[in-house]
Design an enzyme around this catalytic site. Structure first.
Site, PDB file in Angstrom:
ATOM      1  N   ARG A 118       0.805  -1.229   0.000  1.00 29.29           N
ATOM      2  CA  ARG A 118       0.000   0.000   0.000  1.00 29.29           C
ATOM      3  C   ARG A 118       0.834   1.273   0.000  1.00 29.29           C
ATOM      4  O   ARG A 118       0.371   2.337   0.397  1.00 29.29           O
ATOM      5  CB  ARG A 118      -0.982   0.025   1.179  1.00 29.29           C
ATOM      6  CG  ARG A 118      -1.921  -1.173   1.186  1.00 29.29           C
ATOM      7  CD  ARG A 118      -3.095  -0.966   2.101  1.00 29.29           C
ATOM      8  NE  ARG A 118      -3.997  -2.090   1.994  1.00 29.29           N
ATOM      9  CZ  ARG A 118      -3.912  -3.196   2.727  1.00 29.29           C
ATOM     10  NH1 ARG A 118      -2.953  -3.297   3.643  1.00 29.29           N
ATOM     11  NH2 ARG A 118      -4.767  -4.173   2.546  1.00 29.29           N
ATOM     12  N   LYS A 140       4.752  11.215 -11.817  1.00 29.89           N
ATOM     13  CA  LYS A 140       4.041  10.302 -12.727  1.00 29.89           C
ATOM     14  C   LYS A 140       4.806   8.983 -12.789  1.00 29.89           C
ATOM     15  O   LYS A 140       6.002   8.959 -13.046  1.00 29.89           O
ATOM     16  CB  LYS A 140       3.934  10.901 -14.131  1.00 29.89           C
ATOM     17  CG  LYS A 140       2.806  11.906 -14.283  1.00 29.89           C
ATOM     18  CD  LYS A 140       2.562  12.268 -15.749  1.00 29.89           C
ATOM     19  CE  LYS A 140       1.456  13.323 -15.864  1.00 29.89           C
ATOM     20  NZ  LYS A 140       1.305  13.837 -17.231  1.00 29.89           N
ATOM     21  N   GLU A 182      13.793  17.767 -24.957  1.00 26.35           N
ATOM     22  CA  GLU A 182      12.898  18.275 -23.897  1.00 26.35           C
ATOM     23  C   GLU A 182      13.431  19.600 -23.339  1.00 26.35           C
ATOM     24  O   GLU A 182      12.654  20.473 -22.954  1.00 26.35           O
ATOM     25  CB  GLU A 182      12.751  17.258 -22.756  1.00 26.35           C
ATOM     26  CG  GLU A 182      12.141  15.911 -23.155  1.00 26.35           C
ATOM     27  CD  GLU A 182      10.614  15.911 -23.311  1.00 26.35           C
ATOM     28  OE1 GLU A 182       9.951  16.938 -23.058  1.00 26.35           O
ATOM     29  OE2 GLU A 182      10.096  14.846 -23.712  1.00 26.35           O
ATOM     30  N   LYS A 221       9.985  22.597 -14.743  1.00 31.35           N
ATOM     31  CA  LYS A 221       9.093  21.458 -14.517  1.00 31.35           C
ATOM     32  C   LYS A 221       8.541  21.478 -13.094  1.00 31.35           C
ATOM     33  O   LYS A 221       7.350  21.255 -12.865  1.00 31.35           O
ATOM     34  CB  LYS A 221       9.831  20.140 -14.790  1.00 31.35           C
ATOM     35  CG  LYS A 221       9.007  18.904 -14.469  1.00 31.35           C
ATOM     36  CD  LYS A 221       8.407  18.220 -15.675  1.00 31.35           C
ATOM     37  CE  LYS A 221       7.405  17.153 -15.276  1.00 31.35           C
ATOM     38  NZ  LYS A 221       7.590  15.894 -15.947  1.00 31.35           N
ATOM     39  N   GLU A 231      -2.600  17.976 -13.942  1.00 35.41           N
ATOM     40  CA  GLU A 231      -2.818  18.389 -15.325  1.00 35.41           C
ATOM     41  C   GLU A 231      -4.244  18.833 -15.598  1.00 35.41           C
ATOM     42  O   GLU A 231      -4.883  18.375 -16.545  1.00 35.41           O
ATOM     43  CB  GLU A 231      -2.403  17.251 -16.284  1.00 35.41           C
ATOM     44  CG  GLU A 231      -2.173  17.753 -17.693  1.00 35.41           C
ATOM     45  CD  GLU A 231      -1.463  16.751 -18.594  1.00 35.41           C
ATOM     46  OE1 GLU A 231      -0.552  16.056 -18.128  1.00 35.41           O
ATOM     47  OE2 GLU A 231      -1.821  16.686 -19.760  1.00 35.41           O
ATOM     48  N   ARG A 235      -0.332  22.302 -16.633  1.00 39.91           N
ATOM     49  CA  ARG A 235       0.664  21.261 -16.916  1.00 39.91           C
ATOM     50  C   ARG A 235       0.657  20.851 -18.389  1.00 39.91           C
ATOM     51  O   ARG A 235       1.623  20.301 -18.887  1.00 39.91           O
ATOM     52  CB  ARG A 235       0.450  20.051 -15.979  1.00 39.91           C
ATOM     53  CG  ARG A 235       1.605  19.052 -15.993  1.00 39.91           C
ATOM     54  CD  ARG A 235       1.531  18.065 -14.822  1.00 39.91           C
ATOM     55  NE  ARG A 235       2.574  17.042 -14.925  1.00 39.91           N
ATOM     56  CZ  ARG A 235       2.910  16.207 -13.941  1.00 39.91           C
ATOM     57  NH1 ARG A 235       2.306  16.286 -12.775  1.00 39.91           N
ATOM     58  NH2 ARG A 235       3.846  15.308 -14.110  1.00 39.91           N
ATOM     59  N   ASN A 239       3.129  19.532 -22.827  1.00 39.56           N
ATOM     60  CA  ASN A 239       2.816  18.665 -23.972  1.00 39.56           C
ATOM     61  C   ASN A 239       3.218  19.283 -25.298  1.00 39.56           C
ATOM     62  O   ASN A 239       2.976  18.697 -26.359  1.00 39.56           O
ATOM     63  CB  ASN A 239       1.316  18.352 -24.024  1.00 39.56           C
ATOM     64  CG  ASN A 239       0.885  17.535 -22.826  1.00 39.56           C
ATOM     65  OD1 ASN A 239       1.678  16.802 -22.260  1.00 39.56           O
ATOM     66  ND2 ASN A 239      -0.373  17.694 -22.432  1.00 39.56           N
ATOM     67  N   HIS A 242       4.362  17.259 -28.225  1.00 40.13           N
ATOM     68  CA  HIS A 242       4.037  15.865 -27.915  1.00 40.13           C
ATOM     69  C   HIS A 242       2.799  15.343 -28.633  1.00 40.13           C
ATOM     70  O   HIS A 242       2.604  14.143 -28.732  1.00 40.13           O
ATOM     71  CB  HIS A 242       3.863  15.677 -26.402  1.00 40.13           C
ATOM     72  CG  HIS A 242       5.173  15.640 -25.661  1.00 40.13           C
ATOM     73  ND1 HIS A 242       6.029  16.717 -25.620  1.00 40.13           N
ATOM     74  CD2 HIS A 242       5.786  14.660 -24.943  1.00 40.13           C
ATOM     75  CE1 HIS A 242       7.100  16.394 -24.898  1.00 40.13           C
ATOM     76  NE2 HIS A 242       6.975  15.151 -24.472  1.00 40.13           N
ATOM     77  N   HIS A 246       3.798  12.255 -30.441  1.00 34.44           N
ATOM     78  CA  HIS A 246       3.187  10.979 -30.079  1.00 34.44           C
ATOM     79  C   HIS A 246       2.776  10.209 -31.338  1.00 34.44           C
ATOM     80  O   HIS A 246       2.994   8.999 -31.453  1.00 34.44           O
ATOM     81  CB  HIS A 246       1.972  11.278 -29.193  1.00 34.44           C
ATOM     82  CG  HIS A 246       1.344  10.067 -28.597  1.00 34.44           C
ATOM     83  ND1 HIS A 246      -0.019   9.932 -28.463  1.00 34.44           N
ATOM     84  CD2 HIS A 246       1.875   8.934 -28.113  1.00 34.44           C
ATOM     85  CE1 HIS A 246      -0.291   8.753 -27.932  1.00 34.44           C
ATOM     86  NE2 HIS A 246       0.843   8.130 -27.703  1.00 34.44           N
ATOM     87  N   HIS A 258      11.922   8.934 -28.216  1.00 32.26           N
ATOM     88  CA  HIS A 258      10.998   9.945 -27.715  1.00 32.26           C
ATOM     89  C   HIS A 258      11.439  11.384 -28.009  1.00 32.26           C
ATOM     90  O   HIS A 258      10.680  12.180 -28.554  1.00 32.26           O
ATOM     91  CB  HIS A 258      10.768   9.754 -26.218  1.00 32.26           C
ATOM     92  CG  HIS A 258       9.798  10.736 -25.639  1.00 32.26           C
ATOM     93  ND1 HIS A 258       8.443  10.693 -25.906  1.00 32.26           N
ATOM     94  CD2 HIS A 258       9.984  11.820 -24.841  1.00 32.26           C
ATOM     95  CE1 HIS A 258       7.849  11.701 -25.290  1.00 32.26           C
ATOM     96  NE2 HIS A 258       8.761  12.403 -24.639  1.00 32.26           N
TER      97      HIS A 258
HETATM   98 ZN    ZN Z   1       8.404  14.015 -23.405  1.00 33.72          ZN
END
Ligand code: ZN
Ligand code: ADP
Length: 354
Positions: A118, A140, A182, A221, A231, A235, A239, A242, A246, A258
């Protein structure tokens, strides 16, 4: 050494960053006697003993375990395997887990920390540029399943992030570029000074260079995550690049890494902003010149319908409309009434992708 704060009320923590901070970090303030390091096969070989020794020298009980290096390890069963290994070793809730590696290790081991008994307290020690500027900050965690990437996961904050520039000395050039994309993203969305610094220094690979760009990026960040952990809107600025990026990752069958996909994404998303009259030709060119100077490709031969389909169903979009964050100049994005992402007509997107 610098300390950057992630402000999340009771769950606030520090990113301690600089050269040699892994050795200098005061583990005593964490308040644990036992640590379990989760790393990958490459990082274990290169730096595993070094980290184990640091903790042993402080008088702590230390264990280390590793997973095979690479994105292919980032799946649900592997998280289960790591969790079961912790159980077999009798790890209890007094132990602090240390994720030691790139984004893959951070995501899996952070996720395991979120559910093991937990919730186990944990620390990130990121060793790739990408993880230092991005994935180690914000809590995340997650793994991929056959149905999609990062579908299983949690937002689960660490006790601290220890970002030691020295680990970057062994990082292969492709991984450096992965992170630089990035860093360029942060500069374009929020930091003119960082952008100008990159224009002059992006070919450097020395400690001073890394220290500057990692500190700047991590601070951005950390600030964004502190204001909008889940988000709800702000936030989303992270993106940038992205949405198209993506699609590039998926269309290439994940053969394009990436950072490279995000770099291509920034080129096309800036082009969209330019076509909408938001971003000037000069600033579009300036961004693209920097991406090129970083050694990243600028173009992708799109299957346009395929790309649109992916973008329509991107989890970040709603109602079939495709949303973009749009730069209005180097260092600033379009913002209106607190909104940072805007739907763009498909005709405009299509034209930009040509
Ligand atoms: Zn990224
Ligand atoms: P990322 O951080 O880019 O999301 P990974 O966690 O897959 O992705 O790391 C990329 C690769 O770099 C992996 O093969 C990993 O083992 C390797 N790696 C991580 N840190 C270092 C380092 N400091 N030196 C050399 N290789 C590293």
């Amino acid at each position: 050494m610098q300390t950057i704060k992630v402000n999340l009320g009771e769950r606030s923590y520090d990113i301690v960053m600089g050269r040699g901070v892994a050795e200098a970090f005061v583990f005593g303030k964490i308040g644990a006697d036992k640590y379990v390091i989760v790393t990958d096969s490459n990082v274990k070989k290169l730096h595993g003993e070094f980290l184990e020794q640091i903790l042993k020298n402080c008088g702590y009980d230390v264990e280390i375990m590793d997973i095979p290096a690479g994105e292919d390890s980032k799946h649900w069963e592997m998280a289960g395997e790591v969790g079961r290994e912790l159980a077999r070793r009798g790890i209890d809730r007094d132990t602090v887990l240390v994720t030691f590696g790139g984004g893959v290790v951070g995501d899996i081991a952070g996720f395991v920390a979120s559910f093991y008994k937990r919730g186990l307290r944990y620390i990130h020690i990121p060793t790739t540029l990408l993880a230092q500027v991005d994935s180690s900050i914000g809590g995340k965690t997650g793994v991929n399943i056959p149905e999609g990437k990062n579908i299983f996961g949690a937002i689960y904050q660490p006790l601290a992030v220890i970002t030691d520039i020295n680990f970057l000395k062994t990082l292969p050039e492709d991984e450096v570029k992965n992170g630089l994309a990035e860093v360029i993203k942060y500069a374009v969305i929020k930091d003119t000074e960082l952008f100008e610094y990159l224009e002059k220094n992006i070919e450097r690979r020395d400690e001073e260079f890394y220290e500057f760009i990692v500190a700047k990026s991590a601070a951005i960040k950390a600030e964004v995550v502190s204001l909008d952990e889940r988000e709800s809107e702000l936030r989303k600025i992270l993106n940038y690049g992205h949405t198209v990026g993506h699609a590039v990752e998926i269309l290439s069958g994940h053969k394009i890494f990436h950072g490279q996909a995000v770099a291509i994404g920034m080129v096309y998303e800036a082009k969209i902003a330019n076509k909408l009259g938001i971003l000037s030709d000069v600033d579009l060119q300036r961004q693209n010149d920097l991406i090129k100077k970083a050694g990243l490709s600028l173009t992708y031969d799109f299957d346009i319908e395929g790309a649109l389909k992916i973008m329509r169903t991107d989890k970040k979009n709603k109602g079939g409309q495709i949303y973009f964050v749009l730069p209005k100049q180097i260092g600033a994005l379009k913002e209106e009434n607190g909104k940072v992402a805007f739907p763009v007509e498909e005709e405009v997107v299509k034209n930009a992708l040509k």
